[in-house]
Design a protein around this motif. Structure first.
Motif, PDB file in Angstrom:
ATOM      1  N   GLU A   1      56.174   7.685  62.273  1.00 56.42           N
ATOM      2  CA  GLU A   1      55.534   8.940  62.677  1.00 56.42           C
ATOM      3  C   GLU A   1      54.391   9.264  61.717  1.00 56.42           C
ATOM      4  OE1 GLU A   1      58.123  12.121  64.276  1.00 56.42           O
ATOM      5  OE2 GLU A   1      57.253  13.348  62.680  1.00 56.42           O
ATOM      6  N   LEU A   2      53.326   9.822  62.258  1.00 55.05           N
ATOM      7  CA  LEU A   2      52.229  10.265  61.408  1.00 55.05           C
ATOM      8  C   LEU A   2      51.617  11.538  61.962  1.00 55.05           C
ATOM      9  CD1 LEU A   2      49.333   9.344  62.884  1.00 55.05           C
ATOM     10  CD2 LEU A   2      50.034   7.153  62.029  1.00 55.05           C
ATOM     11  N   THR A   3      50.931  12.273  61.093  1.00 52.22           N
ATOM     12  CA  THR A   3      50.256  13.514  61.469  1.00 52.22           C
ATOM     13  C   THR A   3      48.774  13.348  61.199  1.00 52.22           C
ATOM     14  OG1 THR A   3      52.217  14.801  60.894  1.00 52.22           O
ATOM     15  CG2 THR A   3      50.146  16.009  61.104  1.00 52.22           C
TER      16      THR A   3
ATOM     17  N   ALA B 279      41.690  12.639  60.636  1.00 50.07           N
ATOM     18  CA  ALA B 279      42.139  12.122  59.342  1.00 50.07           C
ATOM     19  C   ALA B 279      43.657  12.165  59.303  1.00 50.07           C
ATOM     20  CB  ALA B 279      41.557  12.953  58.204  1.00 50.07           C
ATOM     21  N   ILE B 280      44.260  11.115  58.795  1.00 45.71           N
ATOM     22  CA  ILE B 280      45.715  11.083  58.662  1.00 45.71           C
ATOM     23  C   ILE B 280      46.114  11.969  57.492  1.00 45.71           C
ATOM     24  CG2 ILE B 280      47.721   9.632  58.155  1.00 45.71           C
ATOM     25  CD1 ILE B 280      46.249   7.331  59.573  1.00 45.71           C
ATOM     26  N   GLU B 281      46.985  12.956  57.777  1.00 44.35           N
ATOM     27  CA  GLU B 281      47.490  13.859  56.737  1.00 44.35           C
ATOM     28  C   GLU B 281      48.803  13.371  56.148  1.00 44.35           C
ATOM     29  OE1 GLU B 281      46.017  18.389  57.389  1.00 44.35           O
ATOM     30  OE2 GLU B 281      47.868  17.836  58.385  1.00 44.35           O
TER      31      GLU B 281
ATOM     32  N   ARG C 203      46.438  19.462  65.032  1.00 46.94           N
ATOM     33  CA  ARG C 203      47.307  18.573  64.276  1.00 46.94           C
ATOM     34  C   ARG C 203      48.215  17.880  65.283  1.00 46.94           C
ATOM     35  NH1 ARG C 203      46.144  22.280  60.490  1.00 46.94           N
ATOM     36  NH2 ARG C 203      45.602  21.424  58.474  1.00 46.94           N
ATOM     37  N   HIS C 204      48.072  16.586  65.384  1.00 47.13           N
ATOM     38  CA  HIS C 204      48.893  15.775  66.281  1.00 47.13           C
ATOM     39  C   HIS C 204      49.959  15.079  65.459  1.00 47.13           C
ATOM     40  CE1 HIS C 204      45.315  16.133  68.847  1.00 47.13           C
ATOM     41  NE2 HIS C 204      46.099  15.791  69.862  1.00 47.13           N
ATOM     42  N   ARG C 205      51.204  15.277  65.838  1.00 43.49           N
ATOM     43  CA  ARG C 205      52.300  14.498  65.260  1.00 43.49           C
ATOM     44  C   ARG C 205      52.585  13.386  66.251  1.00 43.49           C
ATOM     45  NH1 ARG C 205      56.815  18.159  64.142  1.00 43.49           N
ATOM     46  NH2 ARG C 205      58.117  17.014  65.569  1.00 43.49           N
ATOM     47  N   LEU C 206      52.274  12.178  65.866  1.00 43.09           N
ATOM     48  CA  LEU C 206      52.388  11.013  66.742  1.00 43.09           C
ATOM     49  C   LEU C 206      53.539  10.129  66.314  1.00 43.09           C
ATOM     50  CD1 LEU C 206      48.641   9.881  66.983  1.00 43.09           C
ATOM     51  CD2 LEU C 206      49.861  11.518  68.435  1.00 43.09           C
TER      52      LEU C 206
ATOM     53  N   MET D  96      45.793   0.312  69.699  1.00 42.50           N
ATOM     54  CA  MET D  96      44.828   1.381  69.556  1.00 42.50           C
ATOM     55  C   MET D  96      45.106   2.117  68.244  1.00 42.50           C
ATOM     56  SD  MET D  96      44.189   4.760  72.024  1.00 42.50           S
ATOM     57  CE  MET D  96      43.636   3.821  73.410  1.00 42.50           C
ATOM     58  N   GLN D  97      44.062   2.367  67.509  1.00 42.61           N
ATOM     59  CA  GLN D  97      44.183   3.140  66.274  1.00 42.61           C
ATOM     60  C   GLN D  97      44.517   4.596  66.604  1.00 42.61           C
ATOM     61  OE1 GLN D  97      44.032   1.887  63.099  1.00 42.61           O
ATOM     62  NE2 GLN D  97      44.045  -0.053  64.215  1.00 42.61           N
ATOM     63  N   PRO D  98      45.273   5.283  65.742  1.00 46.93           N
ATOM     64  CA  PRO D  98      45.635   6.669  66.042  1.00 46.93           C
ATOM     65  C   PRO D  98      44.427   7.586  66.230  1.00 46.93           C
ATOM     66  CG  PRO D  98      46.519   5.985  63.896  1.00 46.93           C
ATOM     67  CD  PRO D  98      45.884   4.801  64.510  1.00 46.93           C
ATOM     68  N   GLU D  99      43.363   7.356  65.484  1.00 45.57           N
ATOM     69  CA  GLU D  99      42.151   8.164  65.628  1.00 45.57           C
ATOM     70  C   GLU D  99      41.534   7.984  67.017  1.00 45.57           C
ATOM     71  OE1 GLU D  99      42.751   5.920  63.247  1.00 45.57           O
ATOM     72  OE2 GLU D  99      42.690   6.966  61.310  1.00 45.57           O
ATOM     73  N   ASP D 100      41.584   6.764  67.531  1.00 45.77           N
ATOM     74  CA  ASP D 100      41.066   6.487  68.867  1.00 45.77           C
ATOM     75  C   ASP D 100      41.961   7.110  69.937  1.00 45.77           C
ATOM     76  OD1 ASP D 100      38.963   4.997  67.756  1.00 45.77           O
ATOM     77  OD2 ASP D 100      40.172   3.170  67.764  1.00 45.77           O
ATOM     78  N   PHE D 101      43.265   7.145  69.674  1.00 50.46           N
ATOM     79  CA  PHE D 101      44.209   7.784  70.587  1.00 50.46           C
ATOM     80  C   PHE D 101      43.865   9.261  70.753  1.00 50.46           C
ATOM     81  CE2 PHE D 101      48.088  10.209  71.312  1.00 50.46           C
ATOM     82  CZ  PHE D 101      48.639   9.563  72.413  1.00 50.46           C
ATOM     83  N   ILE D 102      43.525   9.948  69.659  1.00 55.03           N
ATOM     84  CA  ILE D 102      43.182  11.372  69.710  1.00 55.03           C
ATOM     85  C   ILE D 102      41.926  11.579  70.558  1.00 55.03           C
ATOM     86  CG2 ILE D 102      42.510  13.389  68.337  1.00 55.03           C
ATOM     87  CD1 ILE D 102      45.491  12.420  68.008  1.00 55.03           C
ATOM     88  N   ALA D 103      40.932  10.738  70.368  1.00 58.59           N
ATOM     89  CA  ALA D 103      39.709  10.841  71.169  1.00 58.59           C
ATOM     90  C   ALA D 103      39.995  10.573  72.639  1.00 58.59           C
ATOM     91  CB  ALA D 103      38.648   9.874  70.641  1.00 58.59           C
ATOM     92  N   ALA D 104      40.853   9.611  72.932  1.00 58.77           N
ATOM     93  CA  ALA D 104      41.212   9.293  74.323  1.00 58.77           C
ATOM     94  C   ALA D 104      41.982  10.444  74.957  1.00 58.77           C
ATOM     95  CB  ALA D 104      42.021   8.002  74.381  1.00 58.77           C
TER      96      ALA D 104
END
Length: 155
Positions: free
Chosen positions: A97-99, A87-89, A122-125, A1-9
């Motif tokens: 890890e990404l934000t 958007a990935i910051e 802001r999600h730190r994943l 799963m893409q991180p953007e899709d994870f946020i929506a889920a």
């Protein structure tokens, strides 16, 4: 799963009231943070926050929401998240890890009352063997310094 899709889920779980499933998205050292000063607040230690909760405090809130004797949930609260594209910051390939930054509108309704909030999450994943996990979810409310109504659910 893409991180953007994870946020929506993640937002969809909250909207569906699936709080246990939502909590399972957090790492053991994960935090949910709503700074009182919004984006102007650098850390949760030098100023008060609307919420700064670790896994234990999040579990207690989830348990309260599920309890049929929770007075604040008669009638039950419901929410709807409307998200812009994440958007990935920042991305650290060495740690995995990404934000991500996600502007949002949040509506919470209970009985005849409804509140509308806007801001940026802001999600730190971190990448885990099971997929993405939340190390920190920071919610910067627009106009955070104003008096706010009681927010029952998770933004």
């Amino acid at each position: 799963m893409q991180p953007e899709d994870f946020i929506a889920a993640e937002a969809a779980l909250l909207d569906a009231g699936r709080f246990d499933d939502w909590l399972a998205l957090f790492t053991e050292d994960g935090h949910y943070w709503v700074p009182l000063l919004g984006a102007a607040q650098a850390d949760p230690y030098s100023h008060n926050s609307l919420a700064y909760e670790d896994r234990l405090l999040l579990q207690l809130r989830v348990d309260r929401l599920k309890n049929p004797r929770a007075h604040s949930q008669h009638p039950a609260s419901h929410c709807q998240h409307v998200l812009q594209r994440s958007a990935i910051e920042h991305e650290d390939e060495a740690t995995g890890e990404l934000t991500l930054r996600t502007p949002f509108i949040y509506v919470e309704a209970r009985g005849d009352d409804q509140i509308l909030l806007a801001g940026t999450c802001r999600h730190r994943l971190v990448r885990t063997p099971g997929g993405w996990a939340i190390r920190q979810k920071r919610v910067d409310l627009l106009n955070a310094g104003r008096a706010l109504p009681a927010i029952q659910l998770f933004i």
